[in-house]
Design a protein around this motif. Structure first.
Motif, short mmCIF file in Angstrom:
data_model
loop_
_atom_site.label_atom_id
_atom_site.label_comp_id
_atom_site.label_asym_id
_atom_site.label_seq_id
_atom_site.Cartn_x
_atom_site.Cartn_y
_atom_site.Cartn_z
N LEU A 1 42.08 38.83 47.51
CA LEU A 1 42.03 37.41 47.83
C LEU A 1 42.16 36.55 46.59
CD1 LEU A 1 41.50 34.99 49.68
CD2 LEU A 1 39.06 35.51 49.55
N THR A 2 41.42 36.88 45.54
CA THR A 2 41.48 36.05 44.33
C THR A 2 42.79 36.23 43.59
OG1 THR A 2 40.20 37.77 43.16
CG2 THR A 2 38.99 35.88 44.03
N ARG A 3 43.47 37.34 43.82
CA ARG A 3 44.81 37.48 43.26
C ARG A 3 45.81 36.60 44.01
NH1 ARG A 3 45.83 43.85 41.63
NH2 ARG A 3 44.64 43.77 39.69
N ALA A 4 45.66 36.55 45.34
CA ALA A 4 46.55 35.72 46.15
C ALA A 4 46.27 34.23 45.95
CB ALA A 4 46.43 36.10 47.62
N ARG A 5 44.98 33.91 45.74
CA ARG A 5 44.57 32.53 45.51
C ARG A 5 43.70 32.48 44.27
NH1 ARG A 5 44.55 28.44 49.39
NH2 ARG A 5 43.60 27.28 47.67
N PRO A 6 44.29 32.36 43.08
CA PRO A 6 43.50 32.36 41.84
C PRO A 6 42.45 31.26 41.77
CG PRO A 6 45.83 32.71 41.37
CD PRO A 6 45.74 32.33 42.82
N ASP A 7 42.62 30.19 42.56
CA ASP A 7 41.64 29.11 42.54
C ASP A 7 40.49 29.34 43.52
OD1 ASP A 7 43.30 28.86 44.78
OD2 ASP A 7 43.09 26.67 44.85
N ALA A 8 40.51 30.45 44.23
CA ALA A 8 39.48 30.73 45.24
C ALA A 8 38.13 30.95 44.57
CB ALA A 8 39.86 31.95 46.06
N VAL A 9 37.08 30.44 45.21
CA VAL A 9 35.71 30.63 44.75
C VAL A 9 34.98 31.49 45.78
CG1 VAL A 9 33.51 29.49 44.27
CG2 VAL A 9 35.66 28.44 43.50
N LEU A 10 34.29 32.52 45.30
CA LEU A 10 33.48 33.40 46.13
C LEU A 10 32.03 33.28 45.68
CD1 LEU A 10 36.46 34.52 46.27
CD2 LEU A 10 35.45 36.77 46.64
N LEU A 11 31.13 33.07 46.62
CA LEU A 11 29.74 32.80 46.29
C LEU A 11 28.79 33.81 46.92
CD1 LEU A 11 29.57 28.94 47.03
CD2 LEU A 11 29.87 30.02 44.78
#
Length: 334
Positions: free
Chosen positions: A202-212
């Motif tokens: 997911l973070t590779r597909a969306r580098p701006d993604a935040v996971l908490l």
């Protein structure tokens, strides 16, 4: 109450957990932030599917459906994602109960549009009534719980833990579903790592993604008596090594083992030192905890080596698909 609609998916597979399943559903129904729906996904068990369908026949907030993919937790989750209607999909273990504000804390995390996933804290309920003296908190992940070494508060992380987690629906549009062939599959070895692999994708597909992770989003997870023994501890840590080999193959060792390096070089040595100090002070279980940490590292490393060899030889496979081979999840329509 403002905030995203949340669908809750509970994957189930055995009638042995009947009372646990009912308790899990009841805890969702009692949420201060109401769930849009609860989906019970039954993993290739016709008797359980029929029994649950009858139990919730009159319910408007609970749906029972069969896993539409291959046997295993990943395919069950993918089935739930594809059938759900919520803007956010939360996952709860079938032998866990959520505290009343569980979904409220999840929903609050999505106020930031960059947030693609929010996980919580999982506390063990030991069958014997107390933690075994030898069982180190650093290895609570062995029994599906939050372990010593994870950051506290509401913090950004590499990955959430699958038994107490939520994802924005669009996360699956960007990254696809849970990979089959990595996580648990009924009676096979207790593998894991599918949520780690998904989060890295997911973070590779969306580098701006935040996971908490928000440790106020609490569930309580039952640990059955057989899992309180060293035999299971050893089996689970070995299986985790196998799983990490598959994760590293999928997303690369740099990302796939990034958090594990810190855990192995900082958290675990501190745990060994703490155990030895407790032993020197004649505190119960100190030597056992130190020994269990060392044993856990060695068996996980052994599993990783074996898994890496199998991967290179092509003896282990996995796939990233949803139901009926579709890798994207748009949800249903009312």
């Amino acid at each position: 109450m403002s905030g995203p609609d949340i669908s809750v998916v509970i994957c189930v597979y055995t009638e042995d957990r009947w009372e646990d399943i009912l308790a899990a559903v009841s805890s969702v129904r009692a949420q201060a932030y109401p769930a849009l729906e609860t989906l019970l996904v039954v993993d290739h068990n016709a008797a359980l599917l029929d029994r649950l369908s009858k139990e919730y026949k009159e319910a408007t907030d609970v749906r029972v459906l069969a896993n539409a993919g291959p046997r295993g937790l990943s395919a069950g989750r993918n089935t739930g994602i594809a059938a759900s209607y919520g803007e956010v999909i939360a996952f709860l273990d079938d032998d866990a109960v959520a505290e009343r504000d569980w979904l409220r804390h999840f929903a609050a995390g999505y106020a930031d549009p960059r947030v693609m996933a929010v996980g919580g804290r999982t506390e063990p309920i030991w069958a014997s009534g107390r933690r075994p003296d030898w069982f180190p908190e650093e290895f609570d992940w062995v029994v599906g719980c939050t372990y010593r070494g994870l950051p506290q508060g509401r913090v950004e992380v590499r990955n959430v833990l699958g038994g107490n987690a939520s994802f924005r629906r669009t996360a699956f549009d960007f990254a696809g579903g849970f990979a089959t062939g990595i996580g648990r599959d009924g009676d096979r070895l207790p593998l894991g790592g599918e949520e780690t692999e998904l989060c890295i994708r997911l973070t590779r597909a969306r580098p701006d993604a935040v996971l908490l992770i928000d440790d106020r989003a609490v569930i309580h997870h039952r640990v059955p008596e057989p899992r309180e023994h060293f035999r299971y501890f050893r089996t689970r840590t070995y299986a985790e090594g196998l799983s990490k080999a598959l994760v590293a193959r999928s997303v690369g060792a740099d990302k796939g083992l990034e958090s594990e390096r810190r855990y192995t070089t900082r958290v675990l040595p501190a745990g060994v030192a703490r155990g030895l100090r407790d032993a020197a002070l004649a505190r119960r279980g100190g030597a056992g905890r130190a020994g269990a940490i060392v044993a856990g590292v060695l068996t996980a490393a052994g599993g990783y080596v074996v898994g890496s060899v199998r991967v290179r030889r092509g003896g282990v496979t996995y796939s990233v698909v949803g139901i009926e081979g579709e890798p994207r999840f748009k949800g249903g329509s009312r």
